[in-house]
Design an enzyme around this catalytic site. Structure first.
Site, PDB file in Angstrom:
ATOM      1  N   GLU A  30       6.380  -1.289   2.886  1.00  0.00           N
ATOM      2  CA  GLU A  30       5.326  -1.459   3.886  1.00  0.00           C
ATOM      3  C   GLU A  30       4.353  -2.528   3.426  1.00  0.00           C
ATOM      4  O   GLU A  30       3.842  -2.466   2.298  1.00  0.00           O
ATOM      5  CB  GLU A  30       4.552  -0.156   4.092  1.00  0.00           C
ATOM      6  CG  GLU A  30       5.306   0.932   4.810  1.00  0.00           C
ATOM      7  CD  GLU A  30       4.398   2.110   5.147  1.00  0.00           C
ATOM      8  OE1 GLU A  30       4.712   2.812   6.125  1.00  0.00           O
ATOM      9  OE2 GLU A  30       3.387   2.335   4.448  1.00  0.00           O
ATOM     10  N   CYS A  31       4.089  -3.512   4.268  1.00  0.00           N
ATOM     11  CA  CYS A  31       3.095  -4.552   4.024  1.00  0.00           C
ATOM     12  C   CYS A  31       3.314  -5.211   2.656  1.00  0.00           C
ATOM     13  O   CYS A  31       4.255  -5.964   2.477  1.00  0.00           O
ATOM     14  CB  CYS A  31       1.689  -3.992   4.169  1.00  0.00           C
ATOM     15  SG  CYS A  31       0.417  -5.259   4.395  1.00  0.00           S
ATOM     16  N   GLY A  32       2.459  -4.927   1.665  1.00  0.00           N
ATOM     17  CA  GLY A  32       2.654  -5.511   0.344  1.00  0.00           C
ATOM     18  C   GLY A  32       4.002  -5.171  -0.252  1.00  0.00           C
ATOM     19  O   GLY A  32       4.639  -5.999  -0.918  1.00  0.00           O
ATOM     20  N   THR A  81       8.350  -3.442   6.823  1.00  0.00           N
ATOM     21  CA  THR A  81       7.441  -3.637   7.944  1.00  0.00           C
ATOM     22  C   THR A  81       6.102  -4.156   7.424  1.00  0.00           C
ATOM     23  O   THR A  81       5.701  -3.867   6.296  1.00  0.00           O
ATOM     24  CB  THR A  81       7.179  -2.319   8.697  1.00  0.00           C
ATOM     25  OG1 THR A  81       6.495  -1.403   7.818  1.00  0.00           O
ATOM     26  CG2 THR A  81       8.457  -1.693   9.170  1.00  0.00           C
TER      27      THR A  81
END
Length: 436
Positions: free
Chosen positions: A327-329, A427
């Site tokens: 997720e993200c990072g 994501t």
């Protein structure tokens, strides 16, 4: 039923977090069990709440969560003496299009749970007008009750006198006034507050803030204003399924952004969580059947992560046979490369083709609704996932097949679709709940 208050304000930056922490510690020091909550998608503040109360704090979100979910999460405060729910932005600030049970505004939670609002008012550059602002908030929406105010950053005794008279004339209780010169605040970072675990003296800061409110705030009046009208918790569970039976979870200073309610839901469903530290060059636990890399601040450690060969090779080997999700990072680290704020390019794990850069900062902020084109651990194709995106990276390349059709809170499609390749998925948004 537990008495509760919502700590809110006309806007961000007026001292909601500081006052919440100070009140939580002050009442805890009196021997009360204090349960904190945070409105909206925020990872940082709940960790500070834990430092103040030694009790886990979770997020409540009317855009992403249905009412049964919110009430079920509120149930964790059933054994507390007092609930303090910290708001986000201004009291009525939310998105334009209603989500599952509201717009994400703090007022949604106040009305839903029957908790009155304690407003933090910063009267810098004004006097009687501050009372007019508070009166406007009080009268703006039926069903949201303002219990009173704490005035923060008062300039002088004369300033305080003018303010108190104006609030009295408006029929608004003043629980206290904090002098400007004695302000206690938490340090900030580019994505909001610095994480609680990064502050060696966080306990001392909260303790000093508690001493300040003990002197300048009528704590007995605040406690008396708290409402006992909290609805009974729902028996329904949260709409998040665990991604596996045993989950290898990256957890350190680079990977810390995972909502507490998500981890609680995984454990409640019988899943085991085995943490590992990429920054310490550790790989995922081999006995796990899925690996999850949450967001955080990997861009601050890009060089170190690129140099940690054991972590990168172990994660690649794990992904040969088992699912890995970021997720993200975490998604950025699963990608091919990351360019830091100084323009240096660092090779990442390479399970996905994503390349990102922080050299030219661009804010990506807001709620996201994603309809999955392919499965991710715990969620089937076609699932509608509600989450939140907040980062400053720019996409240089996203060559893999898109993971989902992603829309913002208005319904507009965004370019951050996520990616998938073999057993790896990622994501840019952080999952809050599945829409069911």
């Amino acid at each position: 039923m537990t008495a509760g208050l919502v700590i809110s304000a006309p806007a961000s930056g007026v001292g909601k977090t500081t006052l919440t922490l100070a009140l939580a510690r002050a009442f805890s020091d009196r021997g009360l069990k204090v349960q904190c909550f945070k409105n909206g998608p925020d990872y940082i503040d709940p960790a500070f709440h834990v430092a103040a109360t030694v009790r886990a704090s979770v997020n409540l979100d009317s855009w992403a969560m249905d009412r049964p979910t919110i009430k079920q999460l509120v149930g964790r405060g059933a054994d507390a003496d007092l609930v303090l729910a910290e708001g986000s932005m201004g009291l009525f600030d939310g998105v334009a299009v209603r989500g599952v049970s509201g717009t994400g505004a703090t007022a949604d939670i106040a009305e839903m749970m029957g908790w009155p609002v304690l407003l933090v008012i910063d009267p810098s550059g004004q006097a009687q007008t501050a009372a007019a602002v508070a009166a406007g908030l009080r009268d703006f929406r039926a069903g949201v009750r303002v219990a009173g105010v704490v005035i923060n950053r008062v300039g002088s005794s004369r300033h305080e006198q003018l303010l108190r008279q104006a609030f009295a004339d408006s029929g608004i209780a003043v629980f206290g006034a904090l002098p400007r010169h004695a302000e206690i605040s938490m340090p900030r970072r580019h994505l909001g507050l610095v994480q609680a675990e990064e502050q060696a003296h966080i306990g001392c800061l909260i303790g000093e803030a508690a001493r300040l409110v003990n002197v300048h705030v009528d704590l007995d009046a605040v406690l008396q204003a708290a409402s006992h009208g909290t609805p009974q918790p729902s028996v329904h569970g949260l709409n998040v399924d665990p991604p596996g039976q045993r989950i290898a979870l990256a957890r350190d200073g680079a990977f810390s952004f995972v909502y507490p309610h998500i981890l609680d839901r995984w454990r409640d469903a019988g899943a085991e969580i085995a943490t590992f530290s990429p920054l310490s060059d550790e790989g995922p636990d081999e006995s796990s059947d899925v690996c999850w890399l949450p967001g955080g601040y990997p861009e601050l450690h890009a060089g170190r992560l690129a140099a940690n060969a054991r972590f990168r090779s172990a994660l690649r080997a794990f992904a040969d046979t088992r699912a890995v999700h970021g997720e993200c990072g975490g998604y950025m680290v699963l990608g091919a490369a990351m360019t830091d704020s100084k323009g240096a390019r660092h090779e990442m794990v390479g399970l996905l083709g994503l390349e990102t850069s922080f050299a030219e900062r661009r804010m990506h902020l807001g709620y996201r609704l994603a309809e999955l084109s392919a499965p991710i651990p715990g969620h089937r194709p076609g699932a509608r996932l509600r989450g939140h995106e907040f980062h400053y990276s720019t996409i240089i390349a996203q060559p893999d097949p898109p993971l989902a059709v992603v829309r913002d809170a208005t319904g507009a499609i965004v370019e951050e679709t996520g990616s998938r390749r073999r057993h790896a998925t990622g994501t840019f948004f952080h999952l809050i709940a599945e829409e069911r």
